[in-house]
Design a protein around this motif. Structure first.
Motif, PDB file in Angstrom:
ATOM      1  N   TYR A  25       0.764  -1.128   0.100  1.00  0.00           N
ATOM      2  CA  TYR A  25       0.350  -0.041  -0.136  1.00  0.00           C
ATOM      3  C   TYR A  25       0.873   1.260   0.079  1.00  0.00           C
ATOM      4  O   TYR A  25       0.593   2.314  -0.526  1.00  0.00           O
ATOM      5  CB  TYR A  25      -0.997   0.192   1.467  1.00  0.00           C
ATOM      6  CG  TYR A  25      -1.869  -0.803   1.145  1.00  0.00           C
ATOM      7  CD1 TYR A  25      -3.349  -0.502   0.246  1.00  0.00           C
ATOM      8  CD2 TYR A  25      -2.107  -2.323   1.694  1.00  0.00           C
ATOM      9  CE1 TYR A  25      -4.337  -1.453   0.225  1.00  0.00           C
ATOM     10  CE2 TYR A  25      -3.167  -3.110   1.517  1.00  0.00           C
ATOM     11  CZ  TYR A  25      -4.149  -2.617   0.632  1.00  0.00           C
ATOM     12  OH  TYR A  25      -5.364  -3.396   0.803  1.00  0.00           O
ATOM     13  N   LEU A  26       2.039   1.159   0.744  1.00  0.00           N
ATOM     14  CA  LEU A  26       2.773   2.454   0.912  1.00  0.00           C
ATOM     15  C   LEU A  26       3.482   2.607  -0.665  1.00  0.00           C
ATOM     16  O   LEU A  26       3.765   3.833  -0.714  1.00  0.00           O
ATOM     17  CB  LEU A  26       3.728   2.252   1.907  1.00  0.00           C
ATOM     18  CG  LEU A  26       3.621   2.330   3.285  1.00  0.00           C
ATOM     19  CD1 LEU A  26       4.582   2.252   4.314  1.00  0.00           C
ATOM     20  CD2 LEU A  26       2.942   3.918   3.705  1.00  0.00           C
ATOM     21  N   ARG A  78       5.018   6.117  -2.104  1.00  0.00           N
ATOM     22  CA  ARG A  78       6.662   5.939  -1.664  1.00  0.00           C
ATOM     23  C   ARG A  78       7.169   5.498  -2.687  1.00  0.00           C
ATOM     24  O   ARG A  78       7.519   4.110  -2.634  1.00  0.00           O
ATOM     25  CB  ARG A  78       6.430   5.550  -0.184  1.00  0.00           C
ATOM     26  CG  ARG A  78       5.981   6.086   0.721  1.00  0.00           C
ATOM     27  CD  ARG A  78       6.714   7.567   1.013  1.00  0.00           C
ATOM     28  NE  ARG A  78       8.187   7.311   1.355  1.00  0.00           N
ATOM     29  CZ  ARG A  78       8.497   7.134   2.851  1.00  0.00           C
ATOM     30  NH1 ARG A  78       7.675   7.144   3.889  1.00  0.00           N
ATOM     31  NH2 ARG A  78      10.049   6.923   2.823  1.00  0.00           N
ATOM     32  N   PRO A  79       7.723   5.763  -3.916  1.00  0.00           N
ATOM     33  CA  PRO A  79       8.563   5.358  -4.865  1.00  0.00           C
ATOM     34  C   PRO A  79       9.784   4.902  -4.309  1.00  0.00           C
ATOM     35  O   PRO A  79      10.307   3.813  -4.799  1.00  0.00           O
ATOM     36  CB  PRO A  79       8.713   6.269  -6.061  1.00  0.00           C
ATOM     37  CG  PRO A  79       7.607   7.596  -5.543  1.00  0.00           C
ATOM     38  CD  PRO A  79       7.293   7.160  -4.036  1.00  0.00           C
ATOM     39  N   ASP A  80      10.470   5.291  -2.958  1.00  0.00           N
ATOM     40  CA  ASP A  80      11.541   5.122  -2.752  1.00  0.00           C
ATOM     41  C   ASP A  80      11.761   3.585  -2.119  1.00  0.00           C
ATOM     42  O   ASP A  80      12.753   3.098  -1.914  1.00  0.00           O
ATOM     43  CB  ASP A  80      11.913   6.032  -1.587  1.00  0.00           C
ATOM     44  CG  ASP A  80      11.009   6.370  -0.508  1.00  0.00           C
ATOM     45  OD1 ASP A  80       9.791   6.240  -1.069  1.00  0.00           O
ATOM     46  OD2 ASP A  80      11.391   6.826   0.506  1.00  0.00           O
ATOM     47  N   GLY A 116       7.367  12.422   1.628  1.00  0.00           N
ATOM     48  CA  GLY A 116       6.153  11.993   0.508  1.00  0.00           C
ATOM     49  C   GLY A 116       6.410  12.901  -0.770  1.00  0.00           C
ATOM     50  O   GLY A 116       7.342  13.745  -0.926  1.00  0.00           O
ATOM     51  N   ILE A 117       5.612  12.648  -1.714  1.00  0.00           N
ATOM     52  CA  ILE A 117       5.619  13.512  -2.917  1.00  0.00           C
ATOM     53  C   ILE A 117       5.101  14.844  -3.013  1.00  0.00           C
ATOM     54  O   ILE A 117       4.071  14.974  -2.372  1.00  0.00           O
ATOM     55  CB  ILE A 117       4.867  12.496  -4.181  1.00  0.00           C
ATOM     56  CG1 ILE A 117       5.556  11.281  -4.387  1.00  0.00           C
ATOM     57  CG2 ILE A 117       4.933  13.411  -5.535  1.00  0.00           C
ATOM     58  CD1 ILE A 117       4.781  10.391  -5.193  1.00  0.00           C
ATOM     59  N   ILE A 127       4.809  10.690 -11.103  1.00  0.00           N
ATOM     60  CA  ILE A 127       3.260  10.357 -11.150  1.00  0.00           C
ATOM     61  C   ILE A 127       2.927   9.105 -11.328  1.00  0.00           C
ATOM     62  O   ILE A 127       1.929   8.351 -11.377  1.00  0.00           O
ATOM     63  CB  ILE A 127       2.450  11.404 -11.841  1.00  0.00           C
ATOM     64  CG1 ILE A 127       3.039  11.233 -13.379  1.00  0.00           C
ATOM     65  CG2 ILE A 127       2.395  12.919 -11.726  1.00  0.00           C
ATOM     66  CD1 ILE A 127       2.146  11.908 -14.537  1.00  0.00           C
ATOM     67  N   SER A 128       4.031   8.148 -12.080  1.00  0.00           N
ATOM     68  CA  SER A 128       3.964   6.808 -12.298  1.00  0.00           C
ATOM     69  C   SER A 128       5.587   6.097 -12.196  1.00  0.00           C
ATOM     70  O   SER A 128       6.269   7.196 -12.664  1.00  0.00           O
ATOM     71  CB  SER A 128       3.478   6.703 -13.671  1.00  0.00           C
ATOM     72  OG  SER A 128       3.522   5.293 -13.913  1.00  0.00           O
ATOM     73  N   TRP A 129       5.496   5.169 -11.757  1.00  0.00           N
ATOM     74  CA  TRP A 129       6.716   4.455 -11.588  1.00  0.00           C
ATOM     75  C   TRP A 129       6.422   2.773 -11.472  1.00  0.00           C
ATOM     76  O   TRP A 129       5.596   2.458 -11.108  1.00  0.00           O
ATOM     77  CB  TRP A 129       7.411   5.041 -10.054  1.00  0.00           C
ATOM     78  CG  TRP A 129       6.827   4.816  -8.867  1.00  0.00           C
ATOM     79  CD1 TRP A 129       6.583   3.676  -8.265  1.00  0.00           C
ATOM     80  CD2 TRP A 129       5.989   5.541  -8.533  1.00  0.00           C
ATOM     81  NE1 TRP A 129       5.826   4.057  -6.954  1.00  0.00           N
ATOM     82  CE2 TRP A 129       5.367   5.495  -7.339  1.00  0.00           C
ATOM     83  CE3 TRP A 129       5.743   7.240  -8.845  1.00  0.00           C
ATOM     84  CZ2 TRP A 129       4.425   6.055  -6.391  1.00  0.00           C
ATOM     85  CZ3 TRP A 129       4.665   7.887  -7.922  1.00  0.00           C
ATOM     86  CH2 TRP A 129       4.090   7.290  -6.722  1.00  0.00           C
TER      87      TRP A 129
END
Length: 255
Positions: free
Chosen positions: A42-43, A47-49, A86-87, A127-129
């Motif tokens: 879920y994160l 959270r892309p990191d 966060g973003i 926005i997308s990864w």
């Protein structure tokens, strides 16, 4: 998960960590492992990191071992050190798409499949990864990078269509940054495709979008490639350097 007292970590996974399945290692609590990984999934929406780390850990939910549990807890230690991260979506930014794509050739130690990673940004904010193991074994680094490029192009085309529906159409070609010179040459030069017949339809899909003016493949230095964090575990300095380029903000950081 009862880990409030854990020691914080500066990055989610040890550098050059290569997790793999093994019957000789100590077993762990399967239910707890699956619960942890499910919550971490879920994160990854914001959270892309931690995307690469969680994607790797998801591959062992069937029979996790103690080293896999240690890796999950390492991610929790990292999250404890960055609870307000966060973003940041900037209100005054220009709504322009940019894409970064990368691949780790033969990165999986037990299947030798490569890992595709891409990051798409709008107005300087992600926005997308994606971080995903490729479905076939690439015979060269150029092939692995080119498959990653094709996956990125597919996502960019969909996002361009979506933005058009929302009234924010992209008038210019979307810049796609890649650090592999051979993959860029294949995308820009159709004559070169005869040497890459085994890459199947990707050889025609990417150049078609380049010629239509929707995509502009662009060379970028490896040290500036932000998609690198979606293909392999990085060390502290490299990880923090790329993270600073992703438009992240920490609400708890001192001003």
């Amino acid at each position: 998960m009862g880990m409030q007292g854990c020691r914080p970590s500066k990055f989610p996974m040890e550098q050059n960590c290569k997790l793999q399945a093994s019957d000789d290692e100590q077993d762990t609590d399967v239910t707890r492992y699956r619960r942890l990984v499910g919550r971490l999934l879920y994160l990854t929406v914001t959270r892309p990191d931690i995307t690469y780390a969680v994607n790797t850990l998801c591959q062992f939910v069937t029979t996790p071992k103690q080293r896999h549990m240690d890796a999950v807890e390492r991610v929790l230690c990292y999250l404890k050190s960055t609870p307000g991260q966060g973003i940041l979506l900037k209100s005054g930014a220009e709504l322009r798409l940019e894409a970064y794509c990368d691949a780790d050739w033969g990165g999986c130690p037990f299947t030798r499949r490569s890992c595709t990673g891409y990051m798409i940004m709008l107005g300087g904010s992600p926005i997308s990864w994606r971080s995903k193991r490729q479905i076939v074994v690439a015979k060269s680094s150029a092939e692995a990078e080119y498959r990653a490029m094709a996956a990125t192009v597919s996502e960019v085309i969909w996002l361009r269509w979506l933005l058009t529906e929302l009234g924010a159409s992209q008038q210019e070609a979307t810049t796609m940054f890649c650090d592999n010179q051979a993959a860029l040459h294949i995308a820009m030069n159709p004559v070169f495709h005869e040497r890459m017949k085994h890459v199947e339809m990707d050889c025609y899909f990417v150049p078609e979008r380049v010629q239509s003016g929707e995509i502009m493949p662009t060379k970028i230095w490896t040290k500036e490639q932000v998609a690198d964090m979606f293909t392999k575990p990085l060390g502290k300095d490299r990880f923090e350097s790329l993270l600073s380029k992703l438009g992240f903000a920490n609400l708890h950081a001192p001003t």
